[in-house]
Design a protein around this motif. Structure first.
Motif, PDB file in Angstrom:
ATOM      1  N   SER A 402       0.835  -1.209   0.000  1.00 20.28           N
ATOM      2  CA  SER A 402       0.000   0.000   0.000  1.00 20.28           C
ATOM      3  C   SER A 402       0.863   1.249   0.000  1.00 20.28           C
ATOM      4  N   TRP A 403       0.373   2.251  -0.671  1.00 20.33           N
ATOM      5  CA  TRP A 403       0.981   3.570  -0.674  1.00 20.33           C
ATOM      6  C   TRP A 403       0.010   4.543  -0.020  1.00 20.33           C
ATOM      7  N   LEU A 404       0.491   5.383   0.885  1.00 20.03           N
ATOM      8  CA  LEU A 404      -0.357   6.322   1.621  1.00 20.03           C
ATOM      9  C   LEU A 404       0.290   7.693   1.585  1.00 20.03           C
ATOM     10  N   ASP A 405      -0.532   8.740   1.370  1.00 18.91           N
ATOM     11  CA  ASP A 405       0.019  10.083   1.517  1.00 18.91           C
ATOM     12  C   ASP A 405      -1.056  11.033   2.008  1.00 18.91           C
ATOM     13  N   ILE A 406      -0.623  12.235   2.333  1.00 16.30           N
ATOM     14  CA  ILE A 406      -1.508  13.271   2.865  1.00 16.30           C
ATOM     15  C   ILE A 406      -1.989  14.132   1.701  1.00 16.30           C
ATOM     16  N   ASP A 407      -3.299  14.313   1.604  1.00 11.65           N
ATOM     17  CA  ASP A 407      -3.871  15.081   0.499  1.00 11.65           C
ATOM     18  C   ASP A 407      -3.484  16.556   0.609  1.00 11.65           C
ATOM     19  N   HIS A 408      -3.120  17.131  -0.546  1.00  8.57           N
ATOM     20  CA  HIS A 408      -2.841  18.571  -0.654  1.00  8.57           C
ATOM     21  C   HIS A 408      -1.831  19.027   0.402  1.00  8.57           C
ATOM     22  N   PHE A 409      -0.770  18.267   0.525  1.00  9.27           N
ATOM     23  CA  PHE A 409       0.179  18.554   1.610  1.00  9.27           C
ATOM     24  C   PHE A 409       0.880  19.900   1.414  1.00  9.27           C
ATOM     25  N   LYS A 410       1.074  20.326   0.174  1.00  9.48           N
ATOM     26  CA  LYS A 410       1.719  21.634  -0.049  1.00  9.48           C
ATOM     27  C   LYS A 410       0.885  22.756   0.567  1.00  9.48           C
ATOM     28  N   GLN A 411      -0.446  22.613   0.467  1.00  9.75           N
ATOM     29  CA  GLN A 411      -1.315  23.621   1.069  1.00  9.75           C
ATOM     30  C   GLN A 411      -1.199  23.612   2.588  1.00  9.75           C
ATOM     31  N   VAL A 412      -0.943  22.418   3.161  1.00 12.41           N
ATOM     32  CA  VAL A 412      -0.743  22.330   4.608  1.00 12.41           C
ATOM     33  C   VAL A 412       0.499  23.125   4.998  1.00 12.41           C
ATOM     34  N   ASN A 413       1.588  22.892   4.279  1.00 16.40           N
ATOM     35  CA  ASN A 413       2.823  23.624   4.581  1.00 16.40           C
ATOM     36  C   ASN A 413       2.652  25.127   4.369  1.00 16.40           C
ATOM     37  N   ASP A 414       1.951  25.496   3.277  1.00 15.38           N
ATOM     38  CA  ASP A 414       1.768  26.925   2.991  1.00 15.38           C
ATOM     39  C   ASP A 414       0.861  27.584   4.028  1.00 15.38           C
ATOM     40  N   GLY A 415      -0.176  26.856   4.477  1.00 14.35           N
ATOM     41  CA  GLY A 415      -1.143  27.466   5.387  1.00 14.35           C
ATOM     42  C   GLY A 415      -0.780  27.352   6.850  1.00 14.35           C
ATOM     43  N   ALA A 416      -0.212  26.228   7.257  1.00 13.62           N
ATOM     44  CA  ALA A 416       0.061  26.006   8.680  1.00 13.62           C
ATOM     45  C   ALA A 416       1.544  26.106   9.020  1.00 13.62           C
ATOM     46  N   GLY A 417       2.395  26.067   8.006  1.00 10.68           N
ATOM     47  CA  GLY A 417       3.830  26.181   8.252  1.00 10.68           C
ATOM     48  C   GLY A 417       4.525  24.832   8.224  1.00 10.68           C
ATOM     49  N   PHE A 418       5.851  24.873   8.005  1.00 12.04           N
ATOM     50  CA  PHE A 418       6.621  23.639   7.879  1.00 12.04           C
ATOM     51  C   PHE A 418       6.640  22.844   9.181  1.00 12.04           C
ATOM     52  N   ALA A 419       6.689  23.511  10.317  1.00  8.77           N
ATOM     53  CA  ALA A 419       6.744  22.790  11.595  1.00  8.77           C
ATOM     54  C   ALA A 419       5.474  21.970  11.809  1.00  8.77           C
ATOM     55  N   ALA A 420       4.307  22.567  11.494  1.00  4.78           N
ATOM     56  CA  ALA A 420       3.047  21.832  11.639  1.00  4.78           C
ATOM     57  C   ALA A 420       2.979  20.689  10.638  1.00  4.78           C
ATOM     58  N   GLY A 421       3.526  20.924   9.439  1.00 10.55           N
ATOM     59  CA  GLY A 421       3.543  19.854   8.442  1.00 10.55           C
ATOM     60  C   GLY A 421       4.413  18.684   8.881  1.00 10.55           C
ATOM     61  N   ASP A 422       5.580  18.996   9.434  1.00 12.94           N
ATOM     62  CA  ASP A 422       6.456  17.933   9.933  1.00 12.94           C
ATOM     63  C   ASP A 422       5.789  17.154  11.061  1.00 12.94           C
ATOM     64  N   GLN A 423       5.109  17.862  11.958  1.00 14.27           N
ATOM     65  CA  GLN A 423       4.444  17.177  13.066  1.00 14.27           C
ATOM     66  C   GLN A 423       3.331  16.273  12.555  1.00 14.27           C
ATOM     67  N   LEU A 424       2.617  16.704  11.515  1.00 17.81           N
ATOM     68  CA  LEU A 424       1.564  15.872  10.937  1.00 17.81           C
ATOM     69  C   LEU A 424       2.154  14.591  10.351  1.00 17.81           C
ATOM     70  N   ILE A 425       3.275  14.720   9.625  1.00 13.08           N
ATOM     71  CA  ILE A 425       3.927  13.533   9.054  1.00 13.08           C
ATOM     72  C   ILE A 425       4.352  12.576  10.160  1.00 13.08           C
ATOM     73  N   ARG A 426       4.942  13.132  11.242  1.00 14.77           N
ATOM     74  CA  ARG A 426       5.342  12.277  12.366  1.00 14.77           C
ATOM     75  C   ARG A 426       4.141  11.560  12.956  1.00 14.77           C
TER      76      ARG A 426
END
Length: 541
Positions: A402-426
Motif C-alpha cells: 500500500s501507498w499512503l500520503d496526505i492530500d494537498h500537503f503543499k497547502q498544509v505547509n503553505d497554510g500552517a507552516g513547515f513545523a506543523a507539516g512535519d508534526q503531521l507527518i510524524r
C-alpha cells in the motif's frame, strides 16, 4: 608393481565463513604425483569410492577436528547406490557422518537421475551432509538441483562476474534451506562481490591455498564500508555456524581434557549419542577449572565426562540470531558464554554458534538499519520495504503493498507552516507503527509518502486506524489517500512490478474526494473504490 596409492597425496583447503572469518571445514583434495587418477575415477565408480575413503583416512591422520568435505562424482553415487565403505571409515576415524559433507561433482549428464536421488537419500539418512559442487560452470540442471535439496551449493567463481546470478542463487538457497558458497576466490575484488551478493562461505587461494598440512589461520580481507550484504529478514544461525568439537557421550573426562588442551581455539565440547544428537555440553573454562583443582585429575580423569557437563543448549538450523539470544537468556548467568548447538530436523548437531559472533553481527545490522531510517519519523526507507517484498515473492507468499500520503500537503505547509507539516507527518507515521502488527512493515519513502507491506488479513484494521482518525495541522483539517495492490503467489516477479501495479491505483485514489482507499489485484484489470467518492459526484451532492 606400484599401486595408485603410492603416488597419491592429499591436500587440504579451508572453507571460510564470511560472517565470522573463521574456518568452518576442510575440503580434502586428491593430488596425484603422476598419472591422472581423477580421470580414471570418473570412469570407474569403484575407484572413485576408494578415493573418497582414502581422503577421509588422510584427514584422520592429520588429526584435525574440523568438519570435512570429500569429493565424489555424481555417477559414482548413482552406480554404487551409496558409499558403504565410507561409513566404515568414518567410524574408524571416530568421527560422525554429520561431520562429513559429500561434494557431488559433475558431470551429471547421462547420470540416472532416480538412482542418484535414491543414493543421496540413503547417505542423508546415514547422517552425511550433501553439497552440489561446480554449480554455474557444470551441467547440473536446475530441476535436479532442487530435487537434490543439498545442504550446501558451491558456485564456480566465474559467476562472480555476474553478481545478479549469485544473488538469484542466494534467494533459491534461502527458499530451500541451503547455504551458498563460492569456490576459487583468488582476489579481494572477488571476495567483495561474493560477500555483497550474499554468499555465506567461500574458499580459494585468497584465503589459503591447498596444503599438505591443514591450515586453520586464513587471510580474510577487511570489509569495505560500502559492502552491503544481501537483504534478509533476520540473520540466520546458518551464517554464524562454527565447527563443533564432538565426542561420543561415553567419552571420559581425560579424553575431553586431551582434546581441549590440544586445541586452544575450542571453547567447548559436545557429547553426542551415536546418531549425533547432543546429550551434554562441556564448557572449556568450567571443565578445566574442575580438572585442575586439587585431586581433580585423580577424581575425574577416568570418569565419564558427562558428569562434568550441562544439558546442551540447542536451536534448530532455521532459527534466527534473535532466537539464539532467547535461548542464551534462559538459565544462570554462568552459562551465557556457552556455545549453542545448532541441530538439523533430526536433532543431529551440524555446528555451534558463539554469542560473541551474534552480538557483533546484530550490532552492525542495527547500526546499518539506523543509518537508513528517515530522520523525521525514524521509519525505514523504501529499500527495506522493497527488499522484504522480494523475499515474500521468492517465498511464494500472498501480500498487500500500500501507498499512503496526505492530500494537498503543499497547502498544509503553505497554510500552517513547515513545523506543523512535519508534526503531521510524524503523527501519521506513529499511527501506522501502532497499527502494524505481526509481519506488517511500514516505511517512510520521503515527504508525506509512506509504504505499507502487510498480509491481507491485517489490512482492514490498519486502514481503519489511519483513515478513520481525524487529522489536522494547526486547526486545518486534512484527509489521507491510500492505494493498495494485492499480490498473490506468482502474480508479480519483483518489487518493481508490484510498484508498477500500484502506480495507477495511486493516481485513482488521489482523484477521489475526502479520505480515499482504492484496491486492485496484480494481474487483473479494474479496481475497487473502498473509501471516497469521485470529485464530480462530491461537488454535485
Amino acid at each position: 608393481m606400484h599401486s595408485w596409492t603410492d603416488t597419491l597425496r592429499f591436500a587440504f583447503q579451508p572453507v571460510v565463513n564470511l560472517a565470522t572469518g573463521g574456518v568452518t571445514a576442510l575440503e580434502v583434495l586428491a593430488r596425484p604425483e603422476s598419472g591422472d587418477i581423477l580421470a580414471e575415477a570418473r570412469r570407474d565408480p569403484e575407484l572413485d569410492g576408494r578415493l573418497a575413503v582414502s581422503a577421509l583416512r588422510a584427514a584422520a591422520r592429520a588429526e584435525r577436528l574440523l568438519p570435512l568435505h570429500v569429493n565424489v562424482f555424481a555417477a559414482t553415487l548413482a552406480d554404487l547406490g551409496g558409499l558403504g565403505p565410507l561409513q566404515d571409515a568414518v567410524r574408524e576415524a571416530r568421527r560422525m557422518p554429520s561431520e562429513v559433507t559429500l561434494d557431488i561433482v559433475p558431470p551429471f549428464t547421462h547420470v540416472p537421475r532416480q538412482a542418484l536421488l535414491e543414493a543421496v537419500t540413503v547417505l542423508r539418512g546415514q547422517g552425511f551432509r550433501i553439497s552440489a559442487d561446480g554449480v554455474g560452470d557444470g551441467d547440473l540442471p536446475l530441476r535436479l538441483l532442487t530435487d537434490l535439496a543439498p545442504d550446501l551449493v558451491k558456485l564456480d567463481s566465474s559467476l562472480l562476474a555476474r553478481p545478479a546470478a549469485v544473488r538469484a542463487m542466494r534467494t533459491l538457497c534461502e527458499h530451500t534451506g541451503a547455504l551458498l558458497a563460492v569456490e576459487g576466490v583468488e582476489t579481494e575484488r572477488q571476495y567483495a562481490v561474493a560477500l555483497s551478493a550474499g554468499a555465506q562461505l567461500a574458499q580459494g587461494d585468497l584465503f589459503a591455498p591447498p596444503a599438505r598440512l591443514p591450515a586453520t589461520d586464513v587471510y580474510v580481507p577487511p570489509r569495505s564500508p560500502e559492502v552491503v550484504t544481501a537483504p534478509r529478514s533476520g540473520p540466520s544461525v546458518r551464517e554464524f555456524l562454527r565447527p563443533a568439537a564432538l565426542l561420543p557421550a561415553c567419552a571420559s573426562a581425560g579424553e575431553v581434557r586431551a582434546l581441549l588442551t590440544g586445541s586452544p581455539d575450542v571453547s567447548g565440547v559436545l557429547l553426542v549419542d551415536p546418531s549425533g544428537v547432543p546429550v551434554r555440553s562441556v564448557h572449556r573454562s568450567r571443565f578445566l577449572l574442575r580438572m585442575s583443582s586439587r585431586y581433580g585429575h585423580a577424581l575425574y580423569a577416568d570418569r565419564p565426562a558427562a558428569k562434568l557437563g550441562d544439558p546442551p543448549r540447542t536451536v534448530g538450523i532455521d532459527a534466527t540470531a534473535w532466537e539464539v539470544l532467547d535461548v542464551v537468556a534462559v538459565g544462570g548467568r554462568d552459562r551465557t558464554s556457552d556455545d549453542v548447538a545448532v541441530v538439523d530436523r533430526h536433532g543431529r548437531c551440524v555446528g555451534v554458534v558463539r554469542l560473541a559472533d551474534l552480538v557483533r553481527a546484530l550490532a552492525e545490522s542495527r547500526i546499518e538499519e539506523a543509518a537508513r531510517l528517515n530522520p523525521l519519523t525514524r521509519l525505514p526507507g523504501s529499500e527495506a520495504i522493497t527488499s522484504e517484498v522480494d523475499r515474500r515473492i521468492a517465498a511464494g507468499r500472498t501480500f498487500t503493498l500500500s501507498w499512503l500520503d496526505i492530500d494537498h500537503f503543499k497547502q498544509v505547509n503553505d497554510g500552517a507552516g513547515f513545523a506543523a507539516g512535519d508534526q503531521l507527518i510524524r503523527s501519521v507515521g506513529q499511527a501506522l507503527q501502532r497499527a502494524a502488527t505481526g509481519s506488517t512493515r511500514v516505511g517512510h519513502i520521503g515527504g508525506d509518502d509512506f509504504l505499507v507491506l502487510a498480509d491481507p488479513d491485517r489490512l482492514d484494521s490498519l486502514v481503519a486506524a489511519v483513515l478513520d482518525a481525524p487529522w489536522s495541522a494547526d486547526g486545518l483539517s486534512v484527509t489521507l489517500s491510500l492505494a493498495t495492490v494485492v499480490c498473490g503467489a506468482g502474480s508479480v516477479s519483483g518489487h518493481q512490478q508490484a510498484a508498477a501495479c500500484l502506480a495507477p491505483l495511486k493516481k485513482t485514489a488521489k482523484a477521489l474526494h475526502g479520505a480515499s482507499w482504492v484496491l486492485g489485484r496484480a494481474g487483473r484489470t479494474g479496481h475497487e473504490i473502498r473509501r471516497g467518492a469521485p470529485a464530480a459526484t462530491a461537488q454535485a451532492g
